[in-house]
Scaffold this active site. Structure first.
Site, PDB file in Angstrom:
ATOM      1  N   GLU A 157       0.756  -1.064   0.065  1.00 41.47           N
ATOM      2  CA  GLU A 157      -0.075   0.014   0.171  1.00 41.47           C
ATOM      3  C   GLU A 157       0.731   1.349   0.056  1.00 41.47           C
ATOM      4  O   GLU A 157       0.658   2.285   0.861  1.00 41.47           O
ATOM      5  CB  GLU A 157      -1.010   0.033   1.283  1.00 41.47           C
ATOM      6  CG  GLU A 157      -1.941  -1.126   1.064  1.00 41.47           C
ATOM      7  CD  GLU A 157      -2.814  -1.087   2.344  1.00 41.47           C
ATOM      8  OE1 GLU A 157      -2.556  -0.398   3.298  1.00 41.47           O
ATOM      9  OE2 GLU A 157      -3.769  -2.105   2.350  1.00 41.47           O
ATOM     10  N   GLU A 262      -6.121 -10.740  -1.612  1.00 42.01           N
ATOM     11  CA  GLU A 262      -7.109 -10.670  -0.412  1.00 42.01           C
ATOM     12  C   GLU A 262      -8.563 -10.409  -0.993  1.00 42.01           C
ATOM     13  O   GLU A 262      -9.253  -9.375  -0.516  1.00 42.01           O
ATOM     14  CB  GLU A 262      -6.545  -9.505   0.139  1.00 42.01           C
ATOM     15  CG  GLU A 262      -5.264  -9.258   0.854  1.00 42.01           C
ATOM     16  CD  GLU A 262      -4.790  -8.012   1.701  1.00 42.01           C
ATOM     17  OE1 GLU A 262      -5.749  -7.372   2.144  1.00 42.01           O
ATOM     18  OE2 GLU A 262      -3.432  -7.981   1.852  1.00 42.01           O
TER      19      GLU A 262
HETATM   20  C1  XIL Z   1      -6.547  -6.507   8.131  1.00 42.08           C
HETATM   21  C2  XIL Z   1      -6.869  -7.964   9.004  1.00 42.08           C
HETATM   22  O1  XIL Z   1      -7.769  -8.601   8.333  1.00 42.08           O
HETATM   23  C3  XIL Z   1      -7.518  -7.121  10.306  1.00 42.08           C
HETATM   24  O2  XIL Z   1      -7.805  -8.407  11.323  1.00 42.08           O
HETATM   25  C4  XIL Z   1      -6.782  -6.358  11.206  1.00 42.08           C
HETATM   26  O3  XIL Z   1      -7.510  -5.883  12.252  1.00 42.08           O
HETATM   27  C5  XIL Z   1      -6.390  -4.925  10.135  1.00 42.08           C
HETATM   28  O4  XIL Z   1      -5.792  -5.588   8.938  1.00 42.08           O
HETATM   29  N1  XIL Z   1      -5.130  -4.915   4.032  1.00 42.08           N
HETATM   30  C6  XIL Z   1      -4.246  -5.327   3.991  1.00 42.08           C
HETATM   31  C7  XIL Z   1      -4.198  -6.555   5.208  1.00 42.08           C
HETATM   32  O5  XIL Z   1      -3.061  -5.661   3.694  1.00 42.08           O
HETATM   33  O6  XIL Z   1      -3.421  -6.604   5.974  1.00 42.08           O
HETATM   34  C8  XIL Z   1      -5.548  -5.889   6.033  1.00 42.08           C
HETATM   35  O7  XIL Z   1      -5.682  -6.898   7.168  1.00 42.08           O
HETATM   36  C9  XIL Z   1      -6.691  -5.487   5.201  1.00 42.08           C
HETATM   37  C10 XIL Z   1      -6.472  -4.476   4.181  1.00 42.08           C
END
Ligand code: XIL
Length: 369
Positions: A157, A262
């Site tokens: 990111e 994701e």
């Molecule tokens: C999220 C997790 O799913 C949650 O449990 C945590 O509280 C916050 O992070 N982008 C990413 C992930 O790269 O690591 C994030 O995961 C969601 C957005």
């Protein structure tokens, strides 16, 4: 005698196909010639304490990533003091079930320990100190799992939708160069691991342009980058398939593989768009939480169809797509219940709150066949 032999040979030919059809009833079997199919694991799954969810992971998925426990705030809560218990367990699980194990994530402005950017007086550290801290974090973590973690989200990111660099402390102190540095440190620590740049909303034209530029810059300097990770926290309207396809094609043209890293398809209203910036918060309101007691059949069907559209797209581009990873195993675990609005009931994943297999699984298996 001949009759017996004949019947035995019939039985013998039946056994392998019985086994095959049993195996082909799982996601990982159905997609084995296409791409890895993965899931993000929480601690109860990593430790196999949640037996039902752990069985799903073992049976259905060919790749795993840790949802949280490999983020820097957990791995190095204090400078030089590493905590590896959970990550060790996670990597061991991947080996136990022969899964393609992904490390998430080395350099990210979120879920990062407070000490990372400041000296003991609370002032920003110098260029040299930040480089040294990045190098030490990356080298320590990547070296520990060398040869075992097969791919790393090296940077997460760093680019905004309009193509500008996120004004994180990494950027403020080191400028754009923090990205090549991170990849260089990771490559030095494990020359065989695949290295990725990962982000959300990576189908925005501005973001595509800058990420492509960054990929080309790394490659022209002989710094390894193998893939772009597209997070894919999507909803029922955004992005369009055309926008997504355009991104897959553009990243591949820059010489890297695409990982869908994701994936979760939210069925809830999201008038704020599909940003996955974890510090964003939207206030709760009842209208935003329409399916508290269950998802109506017609809404589930629309949701299945949209998932099918995306999986068809991934299959169409299977030569470009290395992995499709769902961001969680069950709806109960999904971060989407609390993001960006806290306390909603969402249904974004393939297994329900009680670990039951949703009909979508069979549909996605059929699609691959
Ligand atoms: C999220 C997790 O799913 C949650 O449990 C945590 O509280 C916050 O992070 N982008 C990413 C992930 O790269 O690591 C994030 O995961 C969601 C957005």
């Amino acid at each position: 005698m001949n009759k017996i032999l004949f019947s035995l040979s019939i039985v013998a030919t039946m056994i392998p196909s019985a086994i095959f059809s049993q195996q082909a009833n799982t996601l990982k079997e159905a997609y084995k010639d296409d791409f890895f199919i993965g899931a993000a694991l929480d601690l109860s799954q990593i430790y196999e304490a949640d037996k039902q969810a752990a069985d799903i992971v073992k049976n259905q998925f060919s790749s795993i990533v840790a949802e949280n426990c490999m983020k820097s705030m957990f791995l190095q809560p204090k400078e030089g003091q590493f905590f590896f218990d959970d990550a060790d367990k996670f990597v061991a699980l991947g080996e136990k079930y022969n899964m393609f194990t992904i490390g998430h994530t080395l350099i990210w402005h979120s879920q990062l320990p407070d000490w990372f950017f400041v000296d003991k007086n609370g002032k920003d550290v110098s260029v040299e100190v930040l480089k040294q801290r990045m190098k030490s974090h990356i080298s320590t973590v990547v070296t520990r799992y060398k040869g075992r973690v097969k791919g790393w989200d090296v940077v997460n990111e760093a680019i905004m939708e309009n193509g500008s660099y996120r004004k994180s402390k990494f950027y403020e102190i080191l400028g754009e160069e923090f990205i090549p540095l991170a990849f260089k440190y990771a490559q030095e620590a494990d020359p065989d691991a695949e290295l990725y740049y990962n982000d959300y909303n990576e189908w925005h034209p501005g973001k595509i342009e800058t990420v492509v530029k960054m990929v080309k810059n790394l490659k022209s300097r002989g710094i390894r980058i193998d893939g772009v990770g597209m997070q894919a926290h999507i909803d029922m309207t955004s992005p369009t398939l055309a926008e997504y396809e355009n991104a897959i094609v553009k990243y591949t043209a820059a010489g890297v593989k695409v990982n869908i890293t994701e994936l979760d398809l939210s069925v809830l209203p999201s008038p704020w768009g599909t940003s996955a910036n974890i510090s964003d918060k939207v206030e709760y309101n009842e209208k935003m939480n329409p399916y508290k007691t269950g998802l109506p059949k017609d809404a589930e069907e629309k949701w299945e169809n949209r998932y099918a559209d995306f999986f068809r797209l991934f299959l169409k581009h299977k030569s470009k797509v290395r992995r499709v990873t769902l961001w969680g195993v069950t709806d109960a675990q999904s971060w989407k219940n609390d993001f960006p609005v806290k306390g909603r009931t969402d249904y974004p994943l393939f297994f329900d709150r009680n670990c039951n297999t949703k009909p979508i699984v069979e549909k996605m298996i059929q699609l691959a066949k």
